[in-house]
Design a protein around this motif. Structure first.
Motif, PDB file in Angstrom:
ATOM      1  N   GLY A  59       0.793  -1.218   0.000  1.00 35.74           N
ATOM      2  CA  GLY A  59       0.000   0.000   0.000  1.00 35.74           C
ATOM      3  C   GLY A  59       0.823   1.265   0.000  1.00 35.74           C
ATOM      4  N   ALA A  60       2.035   1.189  -0.575  1.00 35.26           N
ATOM      5  CA  ALA A  60       2.938   2.344  -0.550  1.00 35.26           C
ATOM      6  C   ALA A  60       2.541   3.425  -1.537  1.00 35.26           C
ATOM      7  CB  ALA A  60       4.362   1.880  -0.842  1.00 35.26           C
ATOM      8  N   ASP A  61       1.722   3.106  -2.521  1.00 33.62           N
ATOM      9  CA  ASP A  61       1.374   4.081  -3.542  1.00 33.62           C
ATOM     10  C   ASP A  61      -0.011   4.690  -3.369  1.00 33.62           C
ATOM     11  OD1 ASP A  61       3.802   3.776  -4.862  1.00 33.62           O
ATOM     12  OD2 ASP A  61       3.085   2.041  -6.004  1.00 33.62           O
ATOM     13  N   VAL A  62      -0.717   4.303  -2.316  1.00 33.83           N
ATOM     14  CA  VAL A  62      -2.046   4.875  -2.088  1.00 33.83           C
ATOM     15  C   VAL A  62      -1.878   6.272  -1.492  1.00 33.83           C
ATOM     16  CG1 VAL A  62      -3.043   2.599  -1.744  1.00 33.83           C
ATOM     17  CG2 VAL A  62      -2.222   3.890   0.231  1.00 33.83           C
ATOM     18  N   PRO A  63      -2.888   7.144  -1.568  1.00 31.95           N
ATOM     19  CA  PRO A  63      -2.775   8.500  -1.006  1.00 31.95           C
ATOM     20  C   PRO A  63      -2.390   8.475   0.473  1.00 31.95           C
ATOM     21  CG  PRO A  63      -4.717   8.313  -2.399  1.00 31.95           C
ATOM     22  CD  PRO A  63      -4.163   6.928  -2.275  1.00 31.95           C
ATOM     23  N   LEU A  64      -1.750   9.543   0.884  1.00 31.62           N
ATOM     24  CA  LEU A  64      -1.191   9.607   2.232  1.00 31.62           C
ATOM     25  C   LEU A  64      -2.282   9.517   3.303  1.00 31.62           C
ATOM     26  CD1 LEU A  64       1.486   9.953   3.755  1.00 31.62           C
ATOM     27  CD2 LEU A  64       1.091  12.424   3.735  1.00 31.62           C
ATOM     28  N   HIS A  65      -3.421  10.147   3.075  1.00 32.03           N
ATOM     29  CA  HIS A  65      -4.463  10.111   4.095  1.00 32.03           C
ATOM     30  C   HIS A  65      -5.028   8.708   4.271  1.00 32.03           C
ATOM     31  CE1 HIS A  65      -6.951  10.465   0.441  1.00 32.03           C
ATOM     32  NE2 HIS A  65      -7.921   9.936   1.165  1.00 32.03           N
ATOM     33  N   GLN A  66      -5.043   7.921   3.185  1.00 35.06           N
ATOM     34  CA  GLN A  66      -5.494   6.540   3.305  1.00 35.06           C
ATOM     35  C   GLN A  66      -4.480   5.705   4.095  1.00 35.06           C
ATOM     36  OE1 GLN A  66      -6.671   4.790  -0.428  1.00 35.06           O
ATOM     37  NE2 GLN A  66      -7.923   6.563  -1.024  1.00 35.06           N
ATOM     38  N   GLN A  67      -3.179   5.943   3.854  1.00 37.03           N
ATOM     39  CA  GLN A  67      -2.159   5.259   4.639  1.00 37.03           C
ATOM     40  C   GLN A  67      -2.293   5.602   6.117  1.00 37.03           C
ATOM     41  OE1 GLN A  67       1.897   5.385   3.122  1.00 37.03           O
ATOM     42  NE2 GLN A  67       1.163   5.958   1.095  1.00 37.03           N
ATOM     43  N   TYR A  68      -2.574   6.867   6.406  1.00 42.41           N
ATOM     44  CA  TYR A  68      -2.718   7.292   7.801  1.00 42.41           C
ATOM     45  C   TYR A  68      -3.907   6.598   8.465  1.00 42.41           C
ATOM     46  CZ  TYR A  68      -3.904  10.275  11.759  1.00 42.41           C
ATOM     47  OH  TYR A  68      -4.236  10.737  13.003  1.00 42.41           O
ATOM     48  N   LEU A  69      -5.048   6.611   7.793  1.00 49.30           N
ATOM     49  CA  LEU A  69      -6.230   5.981   8.379  1.00 49.30           C
ATOM     50  C   LEU A  69      -6.033   4.483   8.546  1.00 49.30           C
ATOM     51  CD1 LEU A  69      -9.060   7.880   6.446  1.00 49.30           C
ATOM     52  CD2 LEU A  69      -8.299   8.230   8.820  1.00 49.30           C
ATOM     53  N   PHE A  70      -5.367   3.852   7.577  1.00 55.78           N
ATOM     54  CA  PHE A  70      -5.111   2.421   7.694  1.00 55.78           C
ATOM     55  C   PHE A  70      -4.186   2.128   8.874  1.00 55.78           C
ATOM     56  CE2 PHE A  70      -2.383  -1.226   6.663  1.00 55.78           C
ATOM     57  CZ  PHE A  70      -3.340  -2.227   6.580  1.00 55.78           C
ATOM     58  N   SER A  71      -3.127   2.926   9.010  1.00 56.87           N
ATOM     59  CA  SER A  71      -2.176   2.723  10.113  1.00 56.87           C
ATOM     60  C   SER A  71      -2.840   2.987  11.460  1.00 56.87           C
ATOM     61  CB  SER A  71      -0.965   3.641   9.942  1.00 56.87           C
ATOM     62  OG  SER A  71      -0.273   3.361   8.736  1.00 56.87           O
ATOM     63  N   LEU A  72      -3.656   4.039  11.528  1.00 56.77           N
ATOM     64  CA  LEU A  72      -4.346   4.354  12.772  1.00 56.77           C
ATOM     65  C   LEU A  72      -5.317   3.242  13.156  1.00 56.77           C
ATOM     66  CD1 LEU A  72      -4.898   6.358  15.052  1.00 56.77           C
ATOM     67  CD2 LEU A  72      -6.580   7.464  13.571  1.00 56.77           C
ATOM     68  N   GLY A  73      -6.069   2.754  12.182  1.00 55.90           N
ATOM     69  CA  GLY A  73      -6.990   1.657  12.466  1.00 55.90           C
ATOM     70  C   GLY A  73      -6.271   0.402  12.903  1.00 55.90           C
ATOM     71  N   ARG A  74      -5.110   0.146  12.320  1.00 56.93           N
ATOM     72  CA  ARG A  74      -4.331  -1.026  12.701  1.00 56.93           C
ATOM     73  C   ARG A  74      -3.839  -0.922  14.136  1.00 56.93           C
ATOM     74  NH1 ARG A  74       0.461  -1.943   8.731  1.00 56.93           N
ATOM     75  NH2 ARG A  74       1.162  -0.061   9.826  1.00 56.93           N
ATOM     76  N   VAL A  75      -3.396   0.280  14.513  1.00 58.62           N
ATOM     77  CA  VAL A  75      -2.924   0.472  15.891  1.00 58.62           C
ATOM     78  C   VAL A  75      -4.078   0.345  16.877  1.00 58.62           C
ATOM     79  CG1 VAL A  75      -1.981   2.185  17.487  1.00 58.62           C
ATOM     80  CG2 VAL A  75      -0.941   1.875  15.240  1.00 58.62           C
ATOM     81  N   LEU A  76      -5.225   0.907  16.547  1.00 59.02           N
ATOM     82  CA  LEU A  76      -6.379   0.831  17.434  1.00 59.02           C
ATOM     83  C   LEU A  76      -6.853  -0.605  17.627  1.00 59.02           C
ATOM     84  CD1 LEU A  76      -8.465   3.925  16.273  1.00 59.02           C
ATOM     85  CD2 LEU A  76      -7.073   3.707  18.332  1.00 59.02           C
ATOM     86  N   SER A  77      -6.596  -1.436  16.644  1.00 58.09           N
ATOM     87  CA  SER A  77      -6.967  -2.855  16.765  1.00 58.09           C
ATOM     88  C   SER A  77      -5.884  -3.688  17.446  1.00 58.09           C
ATOM     89  CB  SER A  77      -7.267  -3.431  15.376  1.00 58.09           C
ATOM     90  OG  SER A  77      -6.094  -3.429  14.567  1.00 58.09           O
TER      91      SER A  77
END
Length: 314
Positions: A59-77
């Motif tokens: 997922g390195a080429d997806v927009p930055l805000h999507q990377q942020y939301l994905f990373s945040l959701g992963r940490v919250l889980s």
């Protein structure tokens, strides 16, 4: 009291979110690409299309805000992701290195607190003016010593010159003596300074004069009355210093070649392993938040004035 606890919990959550957000932005702003660093190695023989597929999978080429939301959701889980450079889950790398860093930081803080206590009490009780001035000047000297320089000096003196503590081949506890000293001495300085100032302020209070007028010795009054009232400000600064303690542990582990979060951080920086660095920032922020939250919750217990204020507020 309940409102106070809820406010502190909300502040703790905000600090953790801010630490995650700021670290994510800074890591994304770093030059270079960890995937290219890992997979563009000619020895791997990967084609450009294969590398592009790997970037897509991570997922390195997806927009930055999507990377942020994905990373945040992963940490919250409760997930910290995988280390691209190491090829292992981040939680496994952290779990393998965290215990040694915790051992170093706990021993370093206990040693720093003990050293600060000894300096403050000796500076208060000694009848000699020159010795009192010397002891009160020690914190200013200690706080000016860089951790990496102090570590090198300790190795040179105690290992190479005096040959008292070996650096190579030392036992698990013997090898911690010099690192703990290198970490504790600078941290003890602000603790000693705040404790000495608190003792000086408390000694001017009326209840101290009353206790002395009843025939109590200065040492007894210092231990039973003054120290109890001088501890809360020192405890507060101790919680604030925890972040500096973690930073010092990273440097100390690097100087002494210890395996821990310090060595892991050094390797992650060299390899631009963003997942590892993000996890280390979160762990440091979590430790800082938990320590300061514990201090804030303990203050009303240690200080009757705060306990009365909270009781009145509720």
């Amino acid at each position: 009291m309940a409102r106070y606890i809820l406010t502190r919990l909300l502040q703790a959550v905000f600090v953790l979110w801010a630490a995650f957000t700021v670290s994510f932005i800074l890591l994304q702003a770093l030059p270079g690409d960890e995937i290219l660093i890992k997979f563009e190695n000619p020895d791997l023989g990967l084609s450009k299309q294969q590398i592009a597929d790997i970037r897509l999978a991570y997922g390195a080429d997806v927009p930055l805000h999507q990377q942020y939301l994905f990373s945040l959701g992963r940490v919250l889980s409760g997930q910290l992701g995988n280390s691209i450079q190491r090829g292992v889950p981040v939680i496994d790398a952290i779990a393998a290195n965290l215990p040694s860093t915790l051992r170093l930081t706990v021993l370093g803080f206990v040693t720093a607190a003990s050293l600060a206590l000894v300096i403050a009490f000796l500076a208060t009780l000694t009848p000699f003016a020159f010795l009192r001035s010397l002891l009160r000047g020690l914190p200013s000297l200690f706080i000016s010593l860089p951790v990496f320089w102090l570590g090198i000096v300790l190795i040179q003196v105690f290992s190479f010159q005096l040959k008292l503590i070996p650096v190579i081949g030392a036992g698990p506890w013997e090898g911690l003596v010099l690192p703990v000293l290198a970490l504790a001495i600078p941290i003890s300085a602000p603790l000693a300074q705040v404790l000495m100032r608190s003792i000086d302020e408390v000694e001017t209070q009326g209840f101290v004069a009353v206790a002395r007028a009843k025939g109590a010795s200065r040492r007894w009054v210092l231990w039973r009355h003054v120290f109890r009232n001088a501890v809360p400000p020192t405890l507060t600064i101790g919680g604030v210093l925890f972040g500096e303690l973690l930073a010092g542990a990273v440097v100390t582990e690097t100087v002494f070649g210890l395996n821990g979060l310090g060595r892991l951080t050094e390797q992650a920086v060299n390899l631009q392993d963003a997942a590892i660095l993000q996890a280390i920032v979160l762990i440091a922020a979590l430790g800082f938040v938990l320590v300061n939250l514990s201090v804030d919750l303990a203050m009303p217990i240690l200080d009757p004035r705060l306990r009365k204020a909270f009781g009145g507020a509720s």
